[in-house]
Design a protein around this motif. Sequence first.
Motif, PDB file in Angstrom:
ATOM      1  N   THR A 118      -2.907   1.546   1.003  1.00 15.25           N
ATOM      2  CA  THR A 118      -2.674   2.479   2.093  1.00 15.25           C
ATOM      3  C   THR A 118      -1.313   3.122   1.897  1.00 15.25           C
ATOM      4  OG1 THR A 118      -2.666   2.717   4.513  1.00 15.25           O
ATOM      5  CG2 THR A 118      -1.549   0.796   3.625  1.00 15.25           C
ATOM      6  N   SER A 119      -1.114   4.264   2.507  1.00 17.43           N
ATOM      7  CA  SER A 119       0.190   4.933   2.453  1.00 17.43           C
ATOM      8  C   SER A 119       0.461   5.566   3.806  1.00 17.43           C
ATOM      9  CB  SER A 119       0.219   5.988   1.343  1.00 17.43           C
ATOM     10  OG  SER A 119      -0.764   6.983   1.571  1.00 17.43           O
ATOM     11  N   ALA A 120       1.741   5.779   4.090  1.00 23.66           N
ATOM     12  CA  ALA A 120       2.124   6.342   5.383  1.00 23.66           C
ATOM     13  C   ALA A 120       3.531   6.905   5.296  1.00 23.66           C
ATOM     14  CB  ALA A 120       2.070   5.252   6.457  1.00 23.66           C
ATOM     15  N   TRP A 164       7.678  -3.410   9.766  1.00 18.95           N
ATOM     16  CA  TRP A 164       6.478  -2.588   9.560  1.00 18.95           C
ATOM     17  C   TRP A 164       5.776  -2.970   8.257  1.00 18.95           C
ATOM     18  CZ3 TRP A 164       4.845   0.696   5.728  1.00 18.95           C
ATOM     19  CH2 TRP A 164       3.754   1.523   6.016  1.00 18.95           C
ATOM     20  N   GLU A 185       3.852  -6.273   8.850  1.00 24.47           N
ATOM     21  CA  GLU A 185       2.668  -6.087   9.713  1.00 24.47           C
ATOM     22  C   GLU A 185       1.569  -5.337   8.972  1.00 24.47           C
ATOM     23  OE1 GLU A 185       1.443  -3.904  13.952  1.00 24.47           O
ATOM     24  OE2 GLU A 185       3.536  -3.913  13.261  1.00 24.47           O
ATOM     25  N   THR A 186       1.944  -4.272   8.283  1.00 21.58           N
ATOM     26  CA  THR A 186       0.955  -3.478   7.552  1.00 21.58           C
ATOM     27  C   THR A 186       0.356  -4.275   6.397  1.00 21.58           C
ATOM     28  OG1 THR A 186       2.226  -1.498   8.118  1.00 21.58           O
ATOM     29  CG2 THR A 186       0.560  -1.261   6.413  1.00 21.58           C
ATOM     30  N   SER A 187       1.172  -5.115   5.759  1.00 19.37           N
ATOM     31  CA  SER A 187       0.684  -5.938   4.653  1.00 19.37           C
ATOM     32  C   SER A 187      -0.394  -6.905   5.117  1.00 19.37           C
ATOM     33  CB  SER A 187       1.847  -6.713   4.023  1.00 19.37           C
ATOM     34  OG  SER A 187       2.772  -5.845   3.414  1.00 19.37           O
ATOM     35  N   LYS A 190      -2.395  -6.596   7.646  1.00 21.85           N
ATOM     36  CA  LYS A 190      -3.619  -5.834   7.946  1.00 21.85           C
ATOM     37  C   LYS A 190      -4.338  -5.442   6.661  1.00 21.85           C
ATOM     38  CE  LYS A 190      -1.908  -3.846  12.292  1.00 21.85           C
ATOM     39  NZ  LYS A 190      -1.470  -2.589  12.971  1.00 21.85           N
ATOM     40  N   LEU A 191      -3.566  -5.072   5.637  1.00 26.60           N
ATOM     41  CA  LEU A 191      -4.167  -4.630   4.376  1.00 26.60           C
ATOM     42  C   LEU A 191      -4.845  -5.792   3.654  1.00 26.60           C
ATOM     43  CD1 LEU A 191      -4.461  -2.044   2.717  1.00 26.60           C
ATOM     44  CD2 LEU A 191      -2.416  -2.712   1.441  1.00 26.60           C
ATOM     45  N   THR A 214      -8.098  -6.091   5.204  1.00 25.23           N
ATOM     46  CA  THR A 214      -8.952  -4.989   4.755  1.00 25.23           C
ATOM     47  C   THR A 214      -9.554  -5.280   3.386  1.00 25.23           C
ATOM     48  OG1 THR A 214      -7.632  -3.375   5.984  1.00 25.23           O
ATOM     49  CG2 THR A 214      -8.994  -2.524   4.193  1.00 25.23           C
TER      50      THR A 214
END
Length: 399
Positions: free
Chosen positions: A107-109, A123, A126-128, A130-131, A134
């Motif tokens: 993912t990217s943001a 961030w 948290e994003t890690s 979730k990924l 996924t």
Amino acid sequence: MEGLKKFPPRPTGAGEMFQLFRDGVPRTRAGLVTETGQSRSTIAARIDALVSLGLLAPAGESTSTGGRPPSNFAFDPTARVVLGIDLGATHARLAVTDLAATVLAETSAPLAITDGPDPVLAWVAETSEKLVATAGRRVNEVVGLGLGLPGPVDHTRGRPVNPPIMPGWDDVDVPGRLHTYLPVPVLVDNDVNIMTLGEHRTTFPTEQDLLFVKVATGIGAGIVMDGLLRRGAQGAAGDIGHIAVPGADAVPCRCGNTGCLEALAGGHAIAARLRDAGTEAATAADVVALVRAGDVLAGQAVRQAGRDIGAVLASSVSLLNPARIVVGGVLAEAGEHLIAGIREVIYQRSLPLATQHLRITTSHTGGQAGVIGAAAMVTDQILAASAVEALIAERSEAS
């Protein structure tokens, strides 16, 4: 003695034997006896130990030459996963990979590194998590996290060192802070080094001597010599963005000096010159968009930036004699304008012997180079012979 044929040393332990399997080729016990010179009982014990760690798995049977077909064993890169993270000045890219650095989910943001370490690393954590979900994996399957930062990094400590575009990050214990969120080994390097690892590992794995040049907001280089990434004594190798361009105007640079390559050929510098000429451009991406739209002035500015980069790289070519220069980063997406300028000056100024077989190309891996390289940085450490030996010893003591 001159002319005496040299043979590579044979592996002596289970960890060293495992390195043979990292090429992905299945092997039999009998084949390993021949390859290592060790006894069948030793080979069998070491295979059992590596299978128990989940690093090797049965891979079918070989063709029989009489009797029972021999069993094959192969590296199982799916046994665990790794997090690869590439943070830029204004963006973030994250990936979950297997132990062979194959991307399973990414993912990217947009993300401003100037927000500071606390919100950015929170961030990232948290994003890690979730990924990882996924990708269909669990957090306890993560064996390490690799992170690239857009500034100088003391790789041995994982701490940024006076990063010009990262206020509040100087000497921050990035591994320690991330470890509070994700209790796994954390390795940190600058963004150009991880991009270099990613490009080398995926596109040019057999290239022994290579320079990777990132041209974006800033400019930097990664150095591969004798097949290994070279960071230098303090991790500052490759910082070509702050080398003075020969004969250039004394343009002030954010590092405090004048005439630096980044101040003349970086994305913001090109955009500023275009604005002065009446063309709307704020970022390196804007410059690329203008070039692709056929803007003549933007094309000329990027070509001149290539010449300035070539003027600095010419000395590096004569000093290091790489076989290949790979150009990546946002400005590399501007087509042939940048590469043509670089080639023009390098072939003109470098020693003929150094450029005789030199190839100058754009990146093949593109935006994935950083996350793949960050993951490879981790796997190279956790799958090293000594690390595997330690895992075997730990399991043996526990049992």
